[in-house]
Design a protein around this motif. Structure first.
Motif, PDB file in Angstrom:
ATOM      1  N   GLY A 207       0.800  -1.221   0.000  1.00 22.82           N
ATOM      2  CA  GLY A 207       0.000   0.000   0.000  1.00 22.82           C
ATOM      3  C   GLY A 207       0.835   1.274   0.000  1.00 22.82           C
ATOM      4  N   GLU A 208       2.170   1.136  -0.124  1.00 23.31           N
ATOM      5  CA  GLU A 208       3.000   2.354  -0.131  1.00 23.31           C
ATOM      6  C   GLU A 208       2.949   3.005  -1.520  1.00 23.31           C
ATOM      7  OE1 GLU A 208       4.060  -0.692  -0.262  1.00 23.31           O
ATOM      8  OE2 GLU A 208       5.802  -0.896  -1.551  1.00 23.31           O
ATOM      9  N   PHE A 209       3.265   4.302  -1.572  1.00 24.12           N
ATOM     10  CA  PHE A 209       3.265   5.011  -2.846  1.00 24.12           C
ATOM     11  C   PHE A 209       4.354   4.490  -3.759  1.00 24.12           C
ATOM     12  CE2 PHE A 209       0.997   8.648  -0.920  1.00 24.12           C
ATOM     13  CZ  PHE A 209       0.101   8.885  -1.934  1.00 24.12           C
ATOM     14  N   ILE A 210       4.043   4.347  -5.047  1.00 22.83           N
ATOM     15  CA  ILE A 210       5.098   4.128  -6.026  1.00 22.83           C
ATOM     16  C   ILE A 210       5.509   5.506  -6.499  1.00 22.83           C
ATOM     17  CG2 ILE A 210       5.628   3.245  -8.325  1.00 22.83           C
ATOM     18  CD1 ILE A 210       3.598   1.049  -7.849  1.00 22.83           C
ATOM     19  N   GLU A 211       6.791   5.780  -6.402  1.00 20.18           N
ATOM     20  CA  GLU A 211       7.224   7.114  -6.818  1.00 20.18           C
ATOM     21  C   GLU A 211       6.895   7.300  -8.285  1.00 20.18           C
ATOM     22  OE1 GLU A 211       7.959   9.715  -5.165  1.00 20.18           O
ATOM     23  OE2 GLU A 211       7.762   8.503  -3.354  1.00 20.18           O
ATOM     24  N   GLY A 212       6.673   8.519  -8.663  1.00 18.67           N
ATOM     25  CA  GLY A 212       6.454   8.760 -10.082  1.00 18.67           C
ATOM     26  C   GLY A 212       5.085   9.332 -10.381  1.00 18.67           C
ATOM     27  N   TRP A 213       4.089   9.024  -9.563  1.00 12.01           N
ATOM     28  CA  TRP A 213       2.820   9.681  -9.821  1.00 12.01           C
ATOM     29  C   TRP A 213       2.981  11.160  -9.520  1.00 12.01           C
ATOM     30  CZ3 TRP A 213      -2.598   7.576 -10.079  1.00 12.01           C
ATOM     31  CH2 TRP A 213      -2.603   6.322 -10.700  1.00 12.01           C
ATOM     32  N   LYS A 214       2.133  11.972 -10.136  1.00 16.72           N
ATOM     33  CA  LYS A 214       2.324  13.410 -10.018  1.00 16.72           C
ATOM     34  C   LYS A 214       1.088  14.066  -9.414  1.00 16.72           C
ATOM     35  CE  LYS A 214       3.003  14.938 -14.126  1.00 16.72           C
ATOM     36  NZ  LYS A 214       3.351  15.897 -15.143  1.00 16.72           N
ATOM     37  N   SER A 215       1.308  15.248  -8.898  1.00 17.61           N
ATOM     38  CA  SER A 215       0.154  15.985  -8.420  1.00 17.61           C
ATOM     39  C   SER A 215       0.249  17.420  -8.897  1.00 17.61           C
ATOM     40  CB  SER A 215       0.097  15.950  -6.907  1.00 17.61           C
ATOM     41  OG  SER A 215       1.223  16.627  -6.411  1.00 17.61           O
ATOM     42  N   ALA A 216      -0.885  18.054  -8.999  1.00 20.59           N
ATOM     43  CA  ALA A 216      -0.920  19.472  -9.346  1.00 20.59           C
ATOM     44  C   ALA A 216      -1.875  20.146  -8.382  1.00 20.59           C
ATOM     45  CB  ALA A 216      -1.407  19.653 -10.778  1.00 20.59           C
ATOM     46  N   LEU A 217      -1.447  21.274  -7.851  1.00 24.02           N
ATOM     47  CA  LEU A 217      -2.323  22.062  -6.991  1.00 24.02           C
ATOM     48  C   LEU A 217      -2.802  23.267  -7.799  1.00 24.02           C
ATOM     49  CD1 LEU A 217      -3.544  22.704  -4.201  1.00 24.02           C
ATOM     50  CD2 LEU A 217      -1.384  23.806  -3.594  1.00 24.02           C
ATOM     51  N   GLN A 218      -4.109  23.364  -7.919  1.00 21.34           N
ATOM     52  CA  GLN A 218      -4.692  24.434  -8.726  1.00 21.34           C
ATOM     53  C   GLN A 218      -5.430  25.393  -7.803  1.00 21.34           C
ATOM     54  OE1 GLN A 218      -4.835  24.988 -12.107  1.00 21.34           O
ATOM     55  NE2 GLN A 218      -6.397  26.579 -12.035  1.00 21.34           N
ATOM     56  N   LEU A 219      -4.967  26.646  -7.760  1.00 19.79           N
ATOM     57  CA  LEU A 219      -5.678  27.664  -6.974  1.00 19.79           C
ATOM     58  C   LEU A 219      -6.649  28.357  -7.921  1.00 19.79           C
ATOM     59  CD1 LEU A 219      -2.538  29.219  -5.177  1.00 19.79           C
ATOM     60  CD2 LEU A 219      -3.941  27.269  -4.425  1.00 19.79           C
ATOM     61  N   ASN A 220      -7.895  28.471  -7.511  1.00 18.98           N
ATOM     62  CA  ASN A 220      -8.915  29.089  -8.360  1.00 18.98           C
ATOM     63  C   ASN A 220      -9.475  30.331  -7.697  1.00 18.98           C
ATOM     64  OD1 ASN A 220      -9.123  26.982 -10.458  1.00 18.98           O
ATOM     65  ND2 ASN A 220      -9.966  25.712  -8.808  1.00 18.98           N
ATOM     66  N   ASN A 221      -9.664  31.374  -8.469  1.00 26.02           N
ATOM     67  CA  ASN A 221     -10.285  32.589  -7.947  1.00 26.02           C
ATOM     68  C   ASN A 221     -11.479  32.970  -8.811  1.00 26.02           C
ATOM     69  OD1 ASN A 221     -10.424  34.837  -6.181  1.00 26.02           O
ATOM     70  ND2 ASN A 221      -9.543  36.130  -7.785  1.00 26.02           N
ATOM     71  N   ASN A 299     -21.056  34.511  -7.647  1.00 24.22           N
ATOM     72  CA  ASN A 299     -22.090  35.271  -6.939  1.00 24.22           C
ATOM     73  C   ASN A 299     -21.693  36.733  -6.832  1.00 24.22           C
ATOM     74  OD1 ASN A 299     -21.177  35.964  -3.996  1.00 24.22           O
ATOM     75  ND2 ASN A 299     -20.268  33.991  -4.558  1.00 24.22           N
ATOM     76  N   GLN A 300     -22.692  37.529  -6.449  1.00 20.26           N
ATOM     77  CA  GLN A 300     -22.514  38.971  -6.486  1.00 20.26           C
ATOM     78  C   GLN A 300     -21.799  39.512  -5.257  1.00 20.26           C
ATOM     79  OE1 GLN A 300     -26.195  40.698  -7.622  1.00 20.26           O
ATOM     80  NE2 GLN A 300     -25.224  42.604  -8.264  1.00 20.26           N
ATOM     81  N   ALA A 301     -21.897  38.779  -4.165  1.00 18.85           N
ATOM     82  CA  ALA A 301     -21.422  39.348  -2.897  1.00 18.85           C
ATOM     83  C   ALA A 301     -19.975  38.988  -2.575  1.00 18.85           C
ATOM     84  CB  ALA A 301     -22.331  38.891  -1.763  1.00 18.85           C
ATOM     85  N   TYR A 302     -19.557  37.798  -2.934  1.00 22.08           N
ATOM     86  CA  TYR A 302     -18.262  37.333  -2.452  1.00 22.08           C
ATOM     87  C   TYR A 302     -17.314  36.931  -3.561  1.00 22.08           C
ATOM     88  CZ  TYR A 302     -20.995  36.749   1.794  1.00 22.08           C
ATOM     89  OH  TYR A 302     -21.819  36.949   2.856  1.00 22.08           O
ATOM     90  N   ASN A 303     -16.047  37.090  -3.232  1.00 17.62           N
ATOM     91  CA  ASN A 303     -14.978  36.542  -4.049  1.00 17.62           C
ATOM     92  C   ASN A 303     -14.736  35.117  -3.523  1.00 17.62           C
ATOM     93  OD1 ASN A 303     -11.976  37.833  -5.300  1.00 17.62           O
ATOM     94  ND2 ASN A 303     -12.134  35.781  -4.491  1.00 17.62           N
ATOM     95  N   ARG A 304     -14.861  34.134  -4.400  1.00 14.52           N
ATOM     96  CA  ARG A 304     -14.702  32.743  -3.940  1.00 14.52           C
ATOM     97  C   ARG A 304     -13.339  32.191  -4.351  1.00 14.52           C
ATOM     98  NH1 ARG A 304     -15.789  27.601  -6.202  1.00 14.52           N
ATOM     99  NH2 ARG A 304     -16.493  26.068  -4.684  1.00 14.52           N
ATOM    100  N   ILE A 305     -12.687  31.515  -3.406  1.00 13.01           N
ATOM    101  CA  ILE A 305     -11.390  30.870  -3.678  1.00 13.01           C
ATOM    102  C   ILE A 305     -11.576  29.364  -3.500  1.00 13.01           C
ATOM    103  CG2 ILE A 305      -9.033  30.536  -2.792  1.00 13.01           C
ATOM    104  CD1 ILE A 305      -8.906  33.315  -3.400  1.00 13.01           C
ATOM    105  N   SER A 306     -11.010  28.566  -4.384  1.00 14.44           N
ATOM    106  CA  SER A 306     -10.982  27.123  -4.118  1.00 14.44           C
ATOM    107  C   SER A 306      -9.590  26.590  -4.436  1.00 14.44           C
ATOM    108  CB  SER A 306     -12.047  26.382  -4.939  1.00 14.44           C
ATOM    109  OG  SER A 306     -11.656  26.294  -6.293  1.00 14.44           O
ATOM    110  N   MET A 307      -9.269  25.444  -3.863  1.00 14.14           N
ATOM    111  CA  MET A 307      -7.945  24.833  -4.070  1.00 14.14           C
ATOM    112  C   MET A 307      -8.154  23.364  -4.423  1.00 14.14           C
ATOM    113  SD  MET A 307      -5.948  26.595  -0.857  1.00 14.14           S
ATOM    114  CE  MET A 307      -6.855  25.822   0.490  1.00 14.14           C
ATOM    115  N   ALA A 308      -7.766  23.010  -5.646  1.00 17.73           N
ATOM    116  CA  ALA A 308      -8.000  21.640  -6.119  1.00 17.73           C
ATOM    117  C   ALA A 308      -6.661  20.917  -6.243  1.00 17.73           C
ATOM    118  CB  ALA A 308      -8.690  21.677  -7.480  1.00 17.73           C
ATOM    119  N   TYR A 309      -6.610  19.710  -5.704  1.00 18.08           N
ATOM    120  CA  TYR A 309      -5.384  18.904  -5.757  1.00 18.08           C
ATOM    121  C   TYR A 309      -5.674  17.693  -6.645  1.00 18.08           C
ATOM    122  CZ  TYR A 309      -1.288  16.383  -3.892  1.00 18.08           C
ATOM    123  OH  TYR A 309      -0.094  15.709  -3.738  1.00 18.08           O
TER     124      TYR A 309
END
Ligand SMILES: O=C(O)CCC(=O)C(=O)O
Ligand SMILES: [Fe+2]
Length: 371
Positions: A207-221, A299-309
């Motif tokens: 169940g350990e990670f095999i090195e080599g898979w990748k990840s991307a962190l996407q910041l959204n505004n 939406n009209q009132a708020y600035n929304r931030i999300s973070m997708a991995y």
């Protein structure tokens, strides 16, 4: 340049490089009037779909529940998306990372454009990659981090980039651990145990990670928008990843498309993450778990931030359905291919990609995309 709508095209370092139309606009300058290029057909009124009835709302799974494998399995197979609580990631870290993202997007446009992502590049500031598939523009700007954030952070804050980098690196580390945990839960729920199947999903025999898979962190505004009924934060799409772990903060906007119910809002649950299946999980699970079509409203009132991995294999990884999930004598629903091949098909055909790699006659994914 056609009026306000064309993004920010002058006085920035890339304006001579021929890819300025890949740059997001200065949303501050669009606050008085939303340009026509951002006006989508009237979005339906979804207020009736903010269900609280658990039978028709996205499941919330408590990761400390003794029955967690079954809960995750059911959520994956019935919805392809669920929220997780008691995941062990400190609320403080999530909030601090989100506030670093907010600090980034609050920079003047000239500063953000110093990290503009080139068309063939993967890191930096830019439009959503799906932009090219839609006639209308999205009320969104993004920032992608693959690997270390240092190079771009130095350009944004030459004298003061460490607080951003420290927070992002800590967040990436925690997301990687959480990814391993969720992956083992999903594979466990599918009853996978053979070394070959574990390896296909990037896990070693214990169940350990095999090195080599990748990840991307996407910041959204998604800036607040004077015309939220006609502007689209992020157009309908599926993620290409195995799965995505999303922090959507406190402001709603994310919706998933569900047969029979249409668009269902994923209500923000404080401190929870949204986990959604991506195309790769549909392929590996031989269609048992389906990738989730989702979109984001503004939406009209708020600035929304999300973070997708997003979590994906390396380009030269061979992918195919888990042998355990293909009945003896049956043809696997999807053909075997290199991950690189699938990502290229997706980049070219978007919504049709899964049906193009299917071995079945029937159309595997939505052929007419919802709006
Ligand atoms: O902002 C959100 O809630 C979703 C973001 C998303 O779907 C993505 O980055 O692919
Ligand atoms: Fe997405």
């Amino acid at each position: 340049m056609s009026s306000l709508s064309e993004g920010h095209t002058s006085n920035h370092p890339h304006s001579g490089h021929g890819y300025r139309h890949f740059a997001p606009p200065d949303f501050l300058s669009l606050q008085d009037q939303v340009p026509d290029s951002y006006l989508w057909p009237q979005l339906d009124d979804n207020s009736s779909l903010n269900f609280t009835d658990p039978k028709v709302s996205v499941p919330v799974v408590d990761l400390s529940d003794p029955n967690v494998v079954n809960l995750v399995g059911r959520a994956c197979q019935e919805w392809g998306v669920f929220q997780i609580t008691n995941h062990g990631i400190p609320m403080g870290l999530i909030k601090e990372t989100e506030s670093e993202a907010r600090r980034l997007f609050s920079l003047p446009i000239e500063q953000k454009l110093k990290t503009l992502r080139p068309p063939d590049g993967s890191n930096g500031y830019g439009l959503a990659r799906i932009t090219q598939f839609f006639d209308k523009k999205m009320w969104h700007e993004g920032f992608t981090i693959i690997g270390s954030p240092v190079d771009d952070a130095r350009k944004l804050w030459p004298d003061n980039y460490t607080s951003f980098c420290d927070r992002i690196e800590e967040y990436q580390k925690k997301m990687k651990e959480l990814t391993g945990r969720i992956k083992r839960l999903i594979l466990g729920s599918l009853g996978l145990t053979t070394e070959e199947d574990l390896k296909l999903a990037g896990l070693g025999p214990s169940g350990e990670f095999i090195e080599g898979w990748k990840s991307a962190l996407q910041l959204n505004n998604y800036p607040s928008c004077p015309n939220p009924n006609r502007a689209m934060g992020l157009a309908p799409h599926t993620d290409t990843s195995l799965f995505t772990i999303l922090s959507q903060g406190d402001i709603s906007g994310l919706q998933i498309f569900r047969e029979g119910l249409e668009w269902v809002t994923v209500p923000p649950v404080p401190g929870a993450f949204v986990v959604n299946a991506g195309d790769l999980l549909q392929i590996l699970s031989n269609g048992r778990i389906r990738t989730v079509i989702h979109r984001v409203l503004v939406n009209q009132a708020y600035n929304r931030i999300s973070m997708a991995y997003f979590y994906t294999p390396t380009p030269n990884t061979q992918i195919k359905p888990f042998s355990h999930l293909v009945e003896p004598g049956d043809v696997p629903r999807y053909r075997s291919m290199l991950w690189e091949e699938y990502t290229k098909i997706k980049a070219k055909h978007l919504h049709k990609a899964l049906s193009l790699v299917s071995n079945m006659e029937q159309i595997e994914t939505q052929s007419s995309k919802p709006n």
